[in-house]
Design an enzyme around this catalytic site. Sequence first.
Site, short mmCIF file in Angstrom:
data_model
loop_
_atom_site.label_atom_id
_atom_site.label_comp_id
_atom_site.label_asym_id
_atom_site.label_seq_id
_atom_site.Cartn_x
_atom_site.Cartn_y
_atom_site.Cartn_z
N GLY B 283 25.54 23.22 38.97
CA GLY B 283 24.71 23.93 39.38
C GLY B 283 23.19 23.39 39.59
N SER B 284 22.29 24.39 39.08
CA SER B 284 21.06 24.26 38.88
C SER B 284 20.40 23.31 37.83
CB SER B 284 20.14 25.46 38.83
OG SER B 284 20.37 26.13 39.53
N VAL B 285 21.67 22.73 36.64
CA VAL B 285 21.04 21.87 35.48
C VAL B 285 20.48 20.40 35.78
CG1 VAL B 285 22.75 20.65 34.35
CG2 VAL B 285 22.52 23.17 33.91
N PHE B 286 22.10 19.98 38.02
CA PHE B 286 21.22 18.66 38.34
C PHE B 286 20.02 18.77 39.08
CE2 PHE B 286 24.52 15.83 39.48
CZ PHE B 286 25.89 16.11 38.49
N LYS B 287 18.92 19.70 39.08
CA LYS B 287 17.41 19.47 39.59
C LYS B 287 16.80 18.82 38.73
CE LYS B 287 18.25 24.31 41.60
NZ LYS B 287 17.78 25.48 42.03
#
Lengths: 146, 572
Positions: B283-287
């Site tokens: 999820g957003s951690v990859f941002k």
Amino acid sequence: MTKIVTGFWFLMTVLIGVGTYWVSHEVERLERRYAAIQSDILDEQESIHVFQAEWSYLNAPGRIEKLAREYLKLDQIQPLQMASIDTIPTDTDAKRYRLDKFGEAVAYMPAPRDRPGESAYDEASENMIIDGPSVGIPAPETGGQQ
Amino acid sequence: MNLLRFSYWLRGDRPELGPEQREKHALETARNRIFITGIMFGIGFLWIAGGLFNATVLKQGNEPDLTAGTDSKELKTERADIVDRNGILLATDLPTSSLYADARVIKDPVGAADHLLTVLPGLDRDTLIRHLGSQKAFVWLRRNLTPDQQYKVNALGIPGLNFQREERRVYPQGRLFAHVLGFTDIDNNGIAGAEREFDNDLRSNSGPLRLSLDIRVQHALRAEVSSAMETYSAAGATGLVMDIYTGEVMGMVSLPDFDPHRPGQGPADARFNRATLGVYEQGSVFKLFNAAIALDTGTSTLYSTYDATKPMRVARFTIHDFHGENRWLTVPEILAYSSNIGSARMAMDFGIETQKKYLKDFGFLDPSDVELPEVASPLLPNPWREINLMTISYGHGIAVTPLQLVNGISTISNGGIRRPSTILKQDGAPAGVRVISKKTSDDMRRLMRLVVTEGSGKKADVPGYFLGGKTGTADKLVNGRYVKNARMSTFVAAFPMQDPRYVVLVTLDGPQGTKETYGYATAGWVAAPAVGKVVTRIAPLLGIEPAYAKAPEIEQALRLDLRKEERKLASF
């Protein structure tokens, strides 16, 4: 002469024979003892090994935490409670003692520490001073004095 | 005649002489012979004496200070111990006795079996009778008896029952290191975890195996992760702590876990190491990685703006924002408000090939190098289309293990150098590969801090330790379909952000919101506070001083405005 020499050599033979026999026996005895000690050491090492396992088991952090909660009135330390040695004022001595006219250190009356925002000096501690501030050590900077 | 003469010569006799001379001559010969023999013996003794003198006085004058024992014995266990980074025992072999029978000696199998069952009630009567009546010379009856059981069996006095000394693997810390250590089978063969990976080394037993994990960190991590898992009724949870400069794993927790002494008794799910074997869309951690790629390639600067006014339509997909701001966003805002649209637009600027190259450098395209047999390969899109480029930018369409994620965050925050994850204690930092520049890493540190001060990670903040991280909440994939309300909530953070040392990750699998979280089960509500609690507990243990006195300066140094002032003026 010959008899003496013969007697001497005979005696030597007997002595050396007995000596060799004794040494041989002694070596055997020591070897047995050595083996016994070795096996004792192994036993001890095994006990130590078991104790190490037990020590690790008894020191499991979960168990210590449980015991601490049960027997100690301590709580998790908060970051706020930690300070480094640098943050402790170093001139505490200068604030606590001054030299009198005979050159002896005299303690100021222990005054409660200033609360933040409260800079008035303590009159009682001022009254305890026999003479005016000497020059040896700087006077306490409790504020409002000069 | 000649023979006679020879025999005279041999005796030293000379028959041609007169009897008196002959006698005199014979005496002289005898004396000479004795003399020569004496000299020979003398030389022999001198030789020995000389040799002795040489050996005892000349070669080694005094006794050696230390005897060189050739036959001294050391206690050698079958398998070497495993210890933590501070030398605390995690796994060891303890001697036990195992019961076997010489069935040829047993006269009355049924009677013997019934007697034995009074002491060892766990045995099966029929099997026991069959074994005892088998007439075999060796049948195992029961392995690893307790000393008490052994005493009782001995007290029965049944001939033909004997004990074999054996060693059994014991884990004094119980479940705490279950997944890292793994376990052994009844014959002490390592069959999971480090026990399997280092099976040969452990067998050759050349000193204990020193892991990089720290028992105190591991305990704090497990306690906090399991309490979060319980509070939010999650199905499972993962916790990781990594030293960002060495790649050493300081703590690795996967819940539910199992008792390594009885690995077979728990459910199979409990033996699954979620930290290394579980691949999840993060999820957003990859941002964070997306932003790092954009900043490092220079396709974005910190204050580039991206249109996030309305959901983005690509082919048959629509990319929404969870917390829609519906306006143009800067890079710090994209991270702080966790904008999917903004991230996708950033990714479109640098393209598929750049994304692939960087993700490979971050180690997301290959299995982790960690020394454990339970390592999963990441799930990657194939073919890698533009839609994948966009979804990967916010952490969907690629599934990696939590360990890989932590390793990637370490790379971002340590100055940009990737070092392989390891569970073995390292001396100093191992060689690494530069992935992003120092400058990008500095910017990323400030962006990560911003997420905690301004964005979705506020609940993780611990005063004094300056956490910086990113939340990630992904809908769970079950059989290739997303399931609503079954989420993976992840929070990953480095601390202290002015000089990062460690990365902490907490993932909850399928958390449920509670009254306190107003029903939310997103990472910012459930995983972030757990990370904060872990940091509060482990930072003092790891020797990190809370920074109060210097706090305003640090906060200033890490400060990052959401928008540039002039831009703000221009855009409103």
